[in-house]
Design a protein around this motif. Sequence first.
Motif, PDB file in Angstrom:
ATOM      1  N   LYS A 308     -96.170  53.068  -4.877  1.00  0.00           N
ATOM      2  CA  LYS A 308     -95.524  53.968  -3.918  1.00  0.00           C
ATOM      3  C   LYS A 308     -95.255  53.272  -2.596  1.00  0.00           C
ATOM      4  O   LYS A 308     -94.207  53.512  -1.956  1.00  0.00           O
ATOM      5  CB  LYS A 308     -96.409  55.201  -3.708  1.00  0.00           C
ATOM      6  N   SER A 309     -96.149  52.401  -2.168  1.00  0.00           N
ATOM      7  CA  SER A 309     -95.971  51.722  -0.891  1.00  0.00           C
ATOM      8  C   SER A 309     -94.795  50.748  -0.912  1.00  0.00           C
ATOM      9  O   SER A 309     -94.273  50.373   0.135  1.00  0.00           O
ATOM     10  CB  SER A 309     -97.255  50.967  -0.518  1.00  0.00           C
ATOM     11  N   ARG A 310     -94.359  50.337  -2.104  1.00  0.00           N
ATOM     12  CA  ARG A 310     -93.252  49.394  -2.235  1.00  0.00           C
ATOM     13  C   ARG A 310     -91.908  50.086  -2.412  1.00  0.00           C
ATOM     14  O   ARG A 310     -90.872  49.419  -2.447  1.00  0.00           O
ATOM     15  CB  ARG A 310     -93.501  48.465  -3.426  1.00  0.00           C
ATOM     16  N   LEU A 311     -91.910  51.397  -2.521  1.00  0.00           N
ATOM     17  CA  LEU A 311     -90.657  52.123  -2.711  1.00  0.00           C
ATOM     18  C   LEU A 311     -89.848  52.153  -1.417  1.00  0.00           C
ATOM     19  O   LEU A 311     -90.411  52.209  -0.323  1.00  0.00           O
ATOM     20  CB  LEU A 311     -90.928  53.560  -3.172  1.00  0.00           C
ATOM     21  N   GLY A 312     -88.537  52.162  -1.563  1.00  0.00           N
ATOM     22  CA  GLY A 312     -87.666  52.200  -0.397  1.00  0.00           C
ATOM     23  C   GLY A 312     -87.199  53.591  -0.050  1.00  0.00           C
ATOM     24  O   GLY A 312     -86.177  53.739   0.615  1.00  0.00           O
ATOM     25  N   PHE A 313     -87.915  54.626  -0.477  1.00  0.00           N
ATOM     26  CA  PHE A 313     -87.522  56.002  -0.184  1.00  0.00           C
ATOM     27  C   PHE A 313     -88.765  56.870  -0.092  1.00  0.00           C
ATOM     28  O   PHE A 313     -89.849  56.497  -0.561  1.00  0.00           O
ATOM     29  CB  PHE A 313     -86.583  56.541  -1.267  1.00  0.00           C
ATOM     30  N   ASP A 314     -88.600  58.026   0.543  1.00  0.00           N
ATOM     31  CA  ASP A 314     -89.691  58.985   0.708  1.00  0.00           C
ATOM     32  C   ASP A 314     -89.612  60.012  -0.411  1.00  0.00           C
ATOM     33  O   ASP A 314     -88.739  60.882  -0.412  1.00  0.00           O
ATOM     34  CB  ASP A 314     -89.579  59.669   2.069  1.00  0.00           C
ATOM     35  N   CYS A 315     -90.512  59.929  -1.376  1.00  0.00           N
ATOM     36  CA  CYS A 315     -90.481  60.853  -2.510  1.00  0.00           C
ATOM     37  C   CYS A 315     -91.288  62.121  -2.241  1.00  0.00           C
ATOM     38  O   CYS A 315     -91.434  62.963  -3.126  1.00  0.00           O
ATOM     39  CB  CYS A 315     -91.003  60.170  -3.773  1.00  0.00           C
ATOM     40  N   ASP A 316     -91.806  62.279  -1.022  1.00  0.00           N
ATOM     41  CA  ASP A 316     -92.572  63.473  -0.659  1.00  0.00           C
ATOM     42  C   ASP A 316     -91.759  64.465   0.173  1.00  0.00           C
ATOM     43  O   ASP A 316     -92.230  65.569   0.436  1.00  0.00           O
ATOM     44  CB  ASP A 316     -93.836  63.086   0.117  1.00  0.00           C
ATOM     45  N   ASP A 317     -90.557  64.076   0.588  1.00  0.00           N
ATOM     46  CA  ASP A 317     -89.735  64.950   1.413  1.00  0.00           C
ATOM     47  C   ASP A 317     -88.896  65.840   0.501  1.00  0.00           C
ATOM     48  O   ASP A 317     -87.737  65.552   0.207  1.00  0.00           O
ATOM     49  CB  ASP A 317     -88.837  64.111   2.329  1.00  0.00           C
ATOM     50  N   SER A 318     -89.486  66.938   0.049  1.00  0.00           N
ATOM     51  CA  SER A 318     -88.813  67.823  -0.904  1.00  0.00           C
ATOM     52  C   SER A 318     -87.714  68.657  -0.259  1.00  0.00           C
ATOM     53  O   SER A 318     -86.935  69.301  -0.956  1.00  0.00           O
ATOM     54  CB  SER A 318     -89.837  68.751  -1.567  1.00  0.00           C
ATOM     55  N   ARG A 319     -87.613  68.650   1.070  1.00  0.00           N
ATOM     56  CA  ARG A 319     -86.556  69.411   1.736  1.00  0.00           C
ATOM     57  C   ARG A 319     -85.214  68.689   1.679  1.00  0.00           C
ATOM     58  O   ARG A 319     -84.163  69.333   1.716  1.00  0.00           O
ATOM     59  CB  ARG A 319     -86.924  69.668   3.197  1.00  0.00           C
ATOM     60  N   ARG A 320     -85.232  67.382   1.583  1.00  0.00           N
ATOM     61  CA  ARG A 320     -83.992  66.603   1.584  1.00  0.00           C
ATOM     62  C   ARG A 320     -83.724  65.889   0.272  1.00  0.00           C
ATOM     63  O   ARG A 320     -82.678  65.271   0.108  1.00  0.00           O
ATOM     64  CB  ARG A 320     -84.015  65.574   2.715  1.00  0.00           C
ATOM     65  N   SER A 321     -84.672  65.949  -0.651  1.00  0.00           N
ATOM     66  CA  SER A 321     -84.474  65.252  -1.920  1.00  0.00           C
ATOM     67  C   SER A 321     -85.369  65.858  -2.991  1.00  0.00           C
ATOM     68  O   SER A 321     -86.318  66.590  -2.688  1.00  0.00           O
ATOM     69  CB  SER A 321     -84.774  63.757  -1.773  1.00  0.00           C
ATOM     70  N   THR A 322     -85.046  65.537  -4.230  1.00  0.00           N
ATOM     71  CA  THR A 322     -85.869  65.928  -5.374  1.00  0.00           C
ATOM     72  C   THR A 322     -86.220  64.675  -6.152  1.00  0.00           C
ATOM     73  O   THR A 322     -85.336  63.854  -6.438  1.00  0.00           O
ATOM     74  CB  THR A 322     -85.119  66.912  -6.286  1.00  0.00           C
ATOM     75  N   THR A 323     -87.487  64.518  -6.494  1.00  0.00           N
ATOM     76  CA  THR A 323     -87.944  63.334  -7.222  1.00  0.00           C
ATOM     77  C   THR A 323     -88.450  63.738  -8.596  1.00  0.00           C
ATOM     78  O   THR A 323     -89.253  64.663  -8.718  1.00  0.00           O
ATOM     79  CB  THR A 323     -89.068  62.606  -6.458  1.00  0.00           C
ATOM     80  N   ALA A 324     -87.961  63.042  -9.616  1.00  0.00           N
ATOM     81  CA  ALA A 324     -88.447  63.227 -10.985  1.00  0.00           C
ATOM     82  C   ALA A 324     -89.267  62.004 -11.366  1.00  0.00           C
ATOM     83  O   ALA A 324     -88.848  60.869 -11.131  1.00  0.00           O
ATOM     84  CB  ALA A 324     -87.287  63.404 -11.946  1.00  0.00           C
ATOM     85  N   CYS A 325     -90.435  62.246 -11.936  1.00  0.00           N
ATOM     86  CA  CYS A 325     -91.339  61.168 -12.354  1.00  0.00           C
ATOM     87  C   CYS A 325     -91.459  61.200 -13.876  1.00  0.00           C
ATOM     88  O   CYS A 325     -92.003  62.164 -14.434  1.00  0.00           O
ATOM     89  CB  CYS A 325     -92.699  61.339 -11.698  1.00  0.00           C
ATOM     90  N   PHE A 326     -90.952  60.168 -14.549  1.00  0.00           N
ATOM     91  CA  PHE A 326     -91.026  60.059 -16.005  1.00  0.00           C
ATOM     92  C   PHE A 326     -92.174  59.123 -16.362  1.00  0.00           C
ATOM     93  O   PHE A 326     -92.225  57.984 -15.884  1.00  0.00           O
ATOM     94  CB  PHE A 326     -89.712  59.537 -16.580  1.00  0.00           C
ATOM     95  N   VAL A 327     -93.089  59.610 -17.185  1.00  0.00           N
ATOM     96  CA  VAL A 327     -94.288  58.856 -17.554  1.00  0.00           C
ATOM     97  C   VAL A 327     -94.247  58.564 -19.047  1.00  0.00           C
ATOM     98  O   VAL A 327     -94.274  59.477 -19.874  1.00  0.00           O
ATOM     99  CB  VAL A 327     -95.567  59.646 -17.209  1.00  0.00           C
ATOM    100  N   PHE A 328     -94.164  57.280 -19.391  1.00  0.00           N
ATOM    101  CA  PHE A 328     -94.251  56.838 -20.783  1.00  0.00           C
ATOM    102  C   PHE A 328     -95.659  56.277 -20.955  1.00  0.00           C
ATOM    103  O   PHE A 328     -95.943  55.147 -20.564  1.00  0.00           O
ATOM    104  CB  PHE A 328     -93.190  55.769 -21.079  1.00  0.00           C
ATOM    105  N   SER A 329     -96.534  57.088 -21.525  1.00  0.00           N
ATOM    106  CA  SER A 329     -97.947  56.724 -21.564  1.00  0.00           C
ATOM    107  C   SER A 329     -98.416  56.538 -23.001  1.00  0.00           C
ATOM    108  O   SER A 329     -97.682  56.745 -23.961  1.00  0.00           O
ATOM    109  CB  SER A 329     -98.780  57.812 -20.873  1.00  0.00           C
ATOM    110  N   ASN A 330     -99.670  56.115 -23.125  1.00  0.00           N
ATOM    111  CA  ASN A 330    -100.264  55.885 -24.442  1.00  0.00           C
ATOM    112  C   ASN A 330    -101.357  56.906 -24.712  1.00  0.00           C
ATOM    113  O   ASN A 330    -101.766  57.663 -23.839  1.00  0.00           O
ATOM    114  CB  ASN A 330    -100.824  54.460 -24.534  1.00  0.00           C
TER     115      ASN A 330
END
Length: 403
Positions: A308-330
């Motif tokens: 998260k610290s390396r991302l170039g965007f704020d994924c917590d600002d739900s008022r100006r954006s929507t973030t989808a997190c896709f998890v391919f897990s085992n």
Amino acid sequence: MTNQEYNKSRTISTPTTTTSDLVFNNPYILAKIAARLDIRSLSNVQSVNRHFYNASNYETAKRRDIVHIYLLDDYNASAKTVSPTHRLFYSFRAYTRLWLNTKPMEAIVVIGGYNRSPDYRHKHNSLESLSRYLPKHCRITYLDVGSTVLTSSIRYKSLTNCHINGFNDFDRTAYPCMSSLLLPEIDGIEICRYRDINSVIIDESVKCVLLFQSLKLMRRSGVTFGKASRLTYWALESMIAKFGDNYALGGGTVVAVKSMQQNCPEEDDLCHTLVLTIGGDRVRTGSTVISTTTISFELFYAQLKTFKSRLGFDCDDSRRSTTACFVFSNRRAFGDQLSLALQMTFPSAALFGFQTNEGMFGKEFAATDTDGHQNSRNKTFNEIADTLNKSVIVLVNFQFSKH
């Protein structure tokens, strides 16, 4: 002609202004009327006149919100009259018919957490039935992710997942659920779908590639996953060699994949492979491969915080954006510890988690490295051969102004 006759003729020929004329020609009143109409009524009034057309278009544009729907089937499990998946399909249709107040052009629908797989031969489990009240040009991507699913709503962080007991097996801890991301037509956001990796086209606007493969069709056709995985790996290598790798990438197997457009119900069939490319000026993405050697919240949380610290965007600002997190897990990591770590790290993200034991693909991709330098990404593409000890996380952030 006398003066009296002349004045009478003028009175007769003078057009009268009715109340309806005053309403239909007053933009302020029309805007107030349009604001009270649902999305279907807005489409219907466009044919009234030019002023209603302009007012309805303006109001429709104001409602271009990205919607995340989370439906949980908590009906009494002892009732056998209707299957849980049928009830979820019904709930989705009821929501899109009665409550949906935007006009989605893309729908990504995920269903899972059930005991018995949906029977796609039944009409009530068809995509045509599911999408009955979506706009006629809406494109639907449907993912059946099986009996284990990790998901959450943006507003309510309830989860349908599973945990590992002492025998390394799974026990279902919640109810069947359906989760869907509905995206209207927004300038700067573009999603393309391909049923063959070799047909994928990537330009500089593409920010993310998501790959889904159907185990159901593999088993029906007798193709071993080992062979399918090798072919997929070679196809992805060829794609990256051709188009470069300046985008996030994640993929894996699910139970079944379907894709269709609302006005083309003949496409309501299972896909062997489905590739989604997501791009545009309003899209920001990132992907990472995390270690799951040890089942530990602290281990998962530390890796996700670094990502998260390396991302170039704020994924917590739900008022100006929507973030989808896709998890391919085992199978090993798919449980409460990973769920909690994801919730703590990405509290505002719409979560879509799949158990992809028989194969996954991914790479490291973020806006900056750990030192904060731009464009020094690790662009290594990986076939996750050791699926027991790796999982792939892909974040897709849609930036748009909410009215």
